[in-house]
Design a protein around this motif. Structure first.
Motif, short mmCIF file in Angstrom:
data_model
loop_
_atom_site.label_atom_id
_atom_site.label_comp_id
_atom_site.label_asym_id
_atom_site.label_seq_id
_atom_site.Cartn_x
_atom_site.Cartn_y
_atom_site.Cartn_z
N ASP A 77 0.69 -1.12 0.05
CA ASP A 77 0.16 -0.01 0.05
C ASP A 77 0.94 1.14 -0.29
OD1 ASP A 77 -2.53 -1.33 0.03
OD2 ASP A 77 -2.79 -1.07 1.98
N VAL A 100 -5.95 -1.25 -3.15
CA VAL A 100 -5.72 -1.05 -1.79
C VAL A 100 -5.73 -2.63 -1.23
CG1 VAL A 100 -6.79 -0.45 0.58
CG2 VAL A 100 -7.22 0.96 -1.56
N ASN A 101 -4.59 -2.89 -0.65
CA ASN A 101 -4.20 -4.42 0.00
C ASN A 101 -4.95 -4.61 1.19
OD1 ASN A 101 -2.30 -5.38 -2.31
ND2 ASN A 101 -1.31 -3.43 -2.20
N ASN A 105 -6.31 0.66 5.48
CA ASN A 105 -5.72 1.76 4.80
C ASN A 105 -6.49 2.36 3.61
OD1 ASN A 105 -3.25 1.26 6.25
ND2 ASN A 105 -2.61 -0.36 4.62
N SER A 120 -10.34 -1.99 -3.73
CA SER A 120 -9.83 -2.98 -2.55
C SER A 120 -10.56 -4.25 -2.76
CB SER A 120 -10.64 -2.55 -1.25
OG SER A 120 -10.36 -3.16 -0.19
#
Length: 224
Positions: A77, A100-101, A105, A120
């Motif tokens: 990220d 977005v991993n 976050n 995500s």
């Protein structure tokens, strides 16, 4: 369209190969020689560049100034945020997409970091799971415009008040728009005269905070 994909993992590789197949001008950048050697075999039609895209000289070599879209698709990220910020601020790339991993976050991935659209995968998987077990609920697929609007899905069943009505008869406000219907494996574009039927999976674009209105018009009251 000129697209630069950063990150040679499965997501980056499949995205780059698909865009090349669709006729776009694509470059895939990754810092690891081993990854690039594998990509040369598994995605032979994709142009490759070795380098750390968090560094300005590498983005310069990638031709970022001429890019229409940059996709930060690494598994890190922090790297995705840095790439997004550099692409937007230093190279004025019109559209920057970021992976977005870790869902915790996701709040960071906004215009302050140069991100136009954050995706995500965990949230998408959650939505797909919920889609299979809930009827009548509004399932968020992903956010647009930094959370100002959502692309959502509502599945209609026999209790849905919208069944048998045409789209125009729902009298939806301007900030709630039906986009398409998934019906028996086919995509139906929503038009004013399009009828709604039991089993339809309705895809809608909704301003954040208007989901309850959409649920009321499409699904009505669904007791748990």
């Amino acid at each position: 369209m000129r697209v630069i994909v950063v990150g040679g993992g499965n997501i980056g590789r499949y995205l780059a190969a698909d865009l090349v197949d669709r006729g776009h001008d694509v470059l895939l950048c990754d810092r690891q020689e081993r990854v690039l050697e594998e990509l040369a075999v598994r995605a032979p039609g994709v142009p490759l560049l070795r380098g750390d895209a968090c560094a300005l000289p590498v983005l310069e070599r990638a031709g970022t100034r001429e890019a229409d879209v940059v996709v930060a698709a690494t598994g890190d990220d922090e790297d995705n945020l840095v790439v997004s910020l550099l692409a937007k601020q230093e190279f004025a790339v019109p559209r920057v997409l970021a992976r977005v991993n870790h869902p915790t976050n996701e709040w960071l991935f906004d215009e302050s970091w140069g991100v136009d659209l954050a995706v995500s995968p965990p949230h998408l998987l959650t939505a797909l799971v919920e889609e299979e077990v809930t009827a009548g609920d509004v399932v968020r697929l992903f956010s647009l415009e930094h959370g100002a609007a959502d692309l959502v899905e509502v599945r209609l069943d026999e209790r849905s008040p919208a069944v048998g009505l045409r789209v125009e008869e729902l009298e939806l406000p301007g900030d709630v728009s039906l986009v398409a219907i998934l019906r028996e494996g086919h995509v139906v574009v929503c038009r004013p005269t399009t009828p709604l039927a039991e089993g339809d999976e309705v895809i809608a674009l909704v301003t954040r905070g208007r989901e309850d209105l959409l649920k009321e018009r499409l699904a009505g009251s669904h007791p748990g």
